[in-house]
Design a protein around this motif. Structure first.
Motif, PDB file in Angstrom:
ATOM      1  N   SER A  95      30.926  71.212  60.426  1.00 27.80           N
ATOM      2  CA  SER A  95      32.318  71.601  60.584  1.00 27.80           C
ATOM      3  C   SER A  95      32.516  72.921  61.334  1.00 27.80           C
ATOM      4  O   SER A  95      33.345  72.998  62.242  1.00 27.80           O
ATOM      5  CB  SER A  95      33.005  71.679  59.213  1.00 27.80           C
ATOM      6  OG  SER A  95      34.345  72.103  59.348  1.00 27.80           O
ATOM      7  N   PRO A  96      31.772  73.995  61.001  1.00 26.49           N
ATOM      8  CA  PRO A  96      31.953  75.234  61.751  1.00 26.49           C
ATOM      9  C   PRO A  96      31.611  75.088  63.229  1.00 26.49           C
ATOM     10  O   PRO A  96      32.193  75.761  64.076  1.00 26.49           O
ATOM     11  CB  PRO A  96      30.984  76.209  61.052  1.00 26.49           C
ATOM     12  CG  PRO A  96      30.832  75.649  59.685  1.00 26.49           C
ATOM     13  CD  PRO A  96      30.854  74.169  59.869  1.00 26.49           C
ATOM     14  N   VAL A  97      30.670  74.210  63.526  1.00 24.10           N
ATOM     15  CA  VAL A  97      30.318  73.952  64.921  1.00 24.10           C
ATOM     16  C   VAL A  97      31.494  73.318  65.646  1.00 24.10           C
ATOM     17  O   VAL A  97      31.855  73.710  66.760  1.00 24.10           O
ATOM     18  CB  VAL A  97      29.075  73.028  65.000  1.00 24.10           C
ATOM     19  CG1 VAL A  97      28.819  72.629  66.445  1.00 24.10           C
ATOM     20  CG2 VAL A  97      27.863  73.720  64.402  1.00 24.10           C
ATOM     21  N   VAL A 134      41.158  69.138  66.577  1.00 24.12           N
ATOM     22  CA  VAL A 134      41.795  70.342  66.043  1.00 24.12           C
ATOM     23  C   VAL A 134      42.230  70.118  64.595  1.00 24.12           C
ATOM     24  O   VAL A 134      42.002  70.960  63.721  1.00 24.12           O
ATOM     25  CB  VAL A 134      43.005  70.740  66.903  1.00 24.12           C
ATOM     26  CG1 VAL A 134      43.689  71.978  66.322  1.00 24.12           C
ATOM     27  CG2 VAL A 134      42.580  70.998  68.348  1.00 24.12           C
ATOM     28  N   PHE A 135      42.851  68.975  64.332  1.00 22.17           N
ATOM     29  CA  PHE A 135      43.352  68.676  62.996  1.00 22.17           C
ATOM     30  C   PHE A 135      42.228  68.668  61.965  1.00 22.17           C
ATOM     31  O   PHE A 135      42.367  69.246  60.880  1.00 22.17           O
ATOM     32  CB  PHE A 135      44.066  67.321  62.999  1.00 22.17           C
ATOM     33  CG  PHE A 135      44.634  66.933  61.667  1.00 22.17           C
ATOM     34  CD1 PHE A 135      45.898  67.373  61.283  1.00 22.17           C
ATOM     35  CD2 PHE A 135      43.908  66.141  60.781  1.00 22.17           C
ATOM     36  CE1 PHE A 135      46.419  67.034  60.042  1.00 22.17           C
ATOM     37  CE2 PHE A 135      44.432  65.797  59.540  1.00 22.17           C
ATOM     38  CZ  PHE A 135      45.692  66.244  59.171  1.00 22.17           C
ATOM     39  N   ASN A 136      41.120  68.019  62.284  1.00 20.97           N
ATOM     40  CA  ASN A 136      39.996  67.950  61.348  1.00 20.97           C
ATOM     41  C   ASN A 136      39.476  69.338  61.002  1.00 20.97           C
ATOM     42  O   ASN A 136      39.142  69.624  59.845  1.00 20.97           O
ATOM     43  CB  ASN A 136      38.869  67.108  61.946  1.00 20.97           C
ATOM     44  CG  ASN A 136      39.228  65.637  62.045  1.00 20.97           C
ATOM     45  OD1 ASN A 136      40.176  65.177  61.421  1.00 20.97           O
ATOM     46  ND2 ASN A 136      38.477  64.891  62.834  1.00 20.97           N
ATOM     47  N   THR A 137      39.399  70.190  62.008  1.00 18.44           N
ATOM     48  CA  THR A 137      38.914  71.552  61.788  1.00 18.44           C
ATOM     49  C   THR A 137      39.844  72.319  60.853  1.00 18.44           C
ATOM     50  O   THR A 137      39.397  72.979  59.912  1.00 18.44           O
ATOM     51  CB  THR A 137      38.807  72.298  63.137  1.00 18.44           C
ATOM     52  OG1 THR A 137      37.879  71.610  63.993  1.00 18.44           O
ATOM     53  CG2 THR A 137      38.313  73.714  62.922  1.00 18.44           C
ATOM     54  N   VAL A 138      41.147  72.241  61.130  1.00 20.97           N
ATOM     55  CA  VAL A 138      42.129  72.944  60.295  1.00 20.97           C
ATOM     56  C   VAL A 138      42.151  72.359  58.885  1.00 20.97           C
ATOM     57  O   VAL A 138      42.247  73.095  57.901  1.00 20.97           O
ATOM     58  CB  VAL A 138      43.530  72.863  60.932  1.00 20.97           C
ATOM     59  CG1 VAL A 138      44.568  73.535  60.030  1.00 20.97           C
ATOM     60  CG2 VAL A 138      43.534  73.519  62.310  1.00 20.97           C
ATOM     61  N   TYR A 139      42.049  71.051  58.782  1.00 23.04           N
ATOM     62  CA  TYR A 139      42.052  70.377  57.475  1.00 23.04           C
ATOM     63  C   TYR A 139      40.931  70.909  56.593  1.00 23.04           C
ATOM     64  O   TYR A 139      41.158  71.276  55.429  1.00 23.04           O
ATOM     65  CB  TYR A 139      41.905  68.871  57.670  1.00 23.04           C
ATOM     66  CG  TYR A 139      42.058  68.063  56.400  1.00 23.04           C
ATOM     67  CD1 TYR A 139      43.260  67.420  56.112  1.00 23.04           C
ATOM     68  CD2 TYR A 139      41.012  67.934  55.491  1.00 23.04           C
ATOM     69  CE1 TYR A 139      43.413  66.673  54.941  1.00 23.04           C
ATOM     70  CE2 TYR A 139      41.146  67.200  54.330  1.00 23.04           C
ATOM     71  CZ  TYR A 139      42.345  66.568  54.061  1.00 23.04           C
ATOM     72  OH  TYR A 139      42.499  65.839  52.899  1.00 23.04           O
ATOM     73  N   LEU A 140      39.730  70.949  57.120  1.00 25.87           N
ATOM     74  CA  LEU A 140      38.585  71.388  56.329  1.00 25.87           C
ATOM     75  C   LEU A 140      38.664  72.873  55.998  1.00 25.87           C
ATOM     76  O   LEU A 140      38.188  73.304  54.944  1.00 25.87           O
ATOM     77  CB  LEU A 140      37.290  71.067  57.075  1.00 25.87           C
ATOM     78  CG  LEU A 140      36.994  69.568  57.228  1.00 25.87           C
ATOM     79  CD1 LEU A 140      35.789  69.348  58.136  1.00 25.87           C
ATOM     80  CD2 LEU A 140      36.751  68.917  55.862  1.00 25.87           C
ATOM     81  N   ARG A 141      39.283  73.626  56.873  1.00 25.01           N
ATOM     82  CA  ARG A 141      39.453  75.062  56.603  1.00 25.01           C
ATOM     83  C   ARG A 141      40.511  75.295  55.535  1.00 25.01           C
ATOM     84  O   ARG A 141      40.303  76.081  54.588  1.00 25.01           O
ATOM     85  CB  ARG A 141      39.851  75.790  57.896  1.00 25.01           C
ATOM     86  CG  ARG A 141      40.190  77.266  57.704  1.00 25.01           C
ATOM     87  CD  ARG A 141      38.965  78.047  57.306  1.00 25.01           C
ATOM     88  NE  ARG A 141      39.267  79.443  57.067  1.00 25.01           N
ATOM     89  CZ  ARG A 141      39.621  79.960  55.894  1.00 25.01           C
ATOM     90  NH1 ARG A 141      39.696  79.157  54.828  1.00 25.01           N
ATOM     91  NH2 ARG A 141      39.868  81.232  55.742  1.00 25.01           N
ATOM     92  N   VAL A 142      41.646  74.629  55.659  1.00 25.96           N
ATOM     93  CA  VAL A 142      42.782  74.875  54.765  1.00 25.96           C
ATOM     94  C   VAL A 142      42.619  74.176  53.414  1.00 25.96           C
ATOM     95  O   VAL A 142      42.886  74.768  52.371  1.00 25.96           O
ATOM     96  CB  VAL A 142      44.099  74.414  55.440  1.00 25.96           C
ATOM     97  CG1 VAL A 142      45.264  74.466  54.455  1.00 25.96           C
ATOM     98  CG2 VAL A 142      44.390  75.271  56.653  1.00 25.96           C
ATOM     99  N   ILE A 143      42.169  72.937  53.434  1.00 23.87           N
ATOM    100  CA  ILE A 143      42.091  72.149  52.189  1.00 23.87           C
ATOM    101  C   ILE A 143      40.806  72.423  51.424  1.00 23.87           C
ATOM    102  O   ILE A 143      40.799  72.489  50.194  1.00 23.87           O
ATOM    103  CB  ILE A 143      42.216  70.640  52.496  1.00 23.87           C
ATOM    104  CG1 ILE A 143      43.497  70.355  53.280  1.00 23.87           C
ATOM    105  CG2 ILE A 143      42.194  69.837  51.192  1.00 23.87           C
ATOM    106  CD1 ILE A 143      44.768  70.792  52.586  1.00 23.87           C
ATOM    107  N   HIS A 144      39.696  72.597  52.130  1.00 25.77           N
ATOM    108  CA  HIS A 144      38.406  72.748  51.449  1.00 25.77           C
ATOM    109  C   HIS A 144      37.774  74.132  51.623  1.00 25.77           C
ATOM    110  O   HIS A 144      36.652  74.356  51.153  1.00 25.77           O
ATOM    111  CB  HIS A 144      37.438  71.666  51.934  1.00 25.77           C
ATOM    112  CG  HIS A 144      37.813  70.296  51.462  1.00 25.77           C
ATOM    113  ND1 HIS A 144      37.479  69.818  50.221  1.00 25.77           N
ATOM    114  CD2 HIS A 144      38.530  69.300  52.065  1.00 25.77           C
ATOM    115  CE1 HIS A 144      37.950  68.591  50.069  1.00 25.77           C
ATOM    116  NE2 HIS A 144      38.594  68.257  51.168  1.00 25.77           N
ATOM    117  N   GLY A 145      38.468  75.025  52.293  1.00 24.52           N
ATOM    118  CA  GLY A 145      38.002  76.401  52.377  1.00 24.52           C
ATOM    119  C   GLY A 145      36.753  76.623  53.190  1.00 24.52           C
ATOM    120  O   GLY A 145      35.999  77.575  52.924  1.00 24.52           O
TER     121      GLY A 145
END
Length: 201
Positions: A95-97, A134-145
C-alpha cells in the motif's frame, strides 16, 4: 475528447474528487460498518475485473491489437494491480508503494491522453482505473490507518528501479515505450512531461 474541456472537468470531478470526498465524509460510518471487509475486498476485485475488461476490449473490439498495449507496462497499470491486492489482503508493504505511484494517476487526470469520449468504454476504463489508484490509497490511509513515510518512498524506488532498467532493455528489443522510458519510440506519449518525470524518478 479534448483536454481541459467540460467533459474532462466532469470526468475528473466524478471519478477523482467525488469518490475521495465521499470517503472522507463517511469515513466513520465506513470504518464501523459491519461488512467493511466485504466492501473493501469488493472494491479491490472490481479494480482487477475492470482492468481485465480493458484487455478484453482490446482483443474483441474488432481491431488489430498489439499484445504490448494490453499489459501493465505503465506506472498506473502497475498501480491498479498493487492497489487492488492491498485492498483485498490489507498488505501494509504494498500500500505505501502504491501511495507514491498514485501521483502518476493524478498526473494522468491532469494530462488525460485519450481520444475516446463519454460514449466509449475506453473513456470510462481510463478514468475509473486511474481514480481507483488514488481512492484505494486514501481508503487504506483513512479507514485502516496505513502510514506513508520515507521508508515507504525508498521501498517504492527499490521496487521501481529494476522495473525501469528492464523496461529500457525491452523498449530496445520491441521498440515500445514501457514505463515511458523511450522518448524516441513511435509509441511515445504525446505529453512529454511524463517522460521527463519518469526519467527523473
Amino acid at each position: 475528447f479534448h483536454l481541459y474541456s467540460l467533459q474532462h472537468l466532469i470526468a475528473t470531478i466524478i471519478f477523482l474528487f467525488l469518490p475521495v470526498a465521499l470517503l472522507l465524509i463517511f469515513k466513520e460510518k465506513i470504518r464501523n460498518y459491519r461488512y467493511e471487509n466485504i466492501l473493501r475486498i469488493s472494491i479491490g476485485v472490481f479494480g482487477l475485473i475492470f482492468e481485465f475488461a480493458q484487455y478484453g476490449w482490446h482483443v474483441f473490439s474488432g481491431k488489430n491489437y498489439d499484445w504490448r498495449e494490453i499489459i501493465a507496462t505503465t506506472l498506473c497499470g502497475l498501480g491498479v494491480y498493487l492497489g487492488s491486492i492491498a485492498m483485498i489482503n490489507l498488505n501494509r508493504t504494498i500500500s505505501p508503494v502504491v501511495y507514491f505511484y498514485s501521483y502518476g494517476a493524478i498526473f494522468s487526470f491532469m494530462f488525460a491522453d485519450i481520444s475516446h469520449g463519454f460514449d466509449r468504454f475506453r473513456f470510462y476504463a481510463f478514468f475509473v482505473l486511474h481514480g481507483l489508484i488514488v481512492f484505494n490509497t486514501v481508503y487504506l490511509r483513512v479507514i485502516h490507518g496505513f502510514k506513508y513515510d520515507k521508508i515507504s518512498f525508498f521501498r517504492a524506488c527499490k521496487i521501481m528501479f529494476p522495473i525501469l532498467i528492464l523496461s529500457v532493455v525491452l523498449n530496445h528489443i520491441f521498440d515500445m515505450n514501457f514505463f515511458y522510458m523511450n522518448i524516441h519510440s513511435q509509441h511515445r506519449n504525446k505529453y512529454m512531461v511524463f517522460h521527463i518525470l519518469f526519467r527523473i524518478y
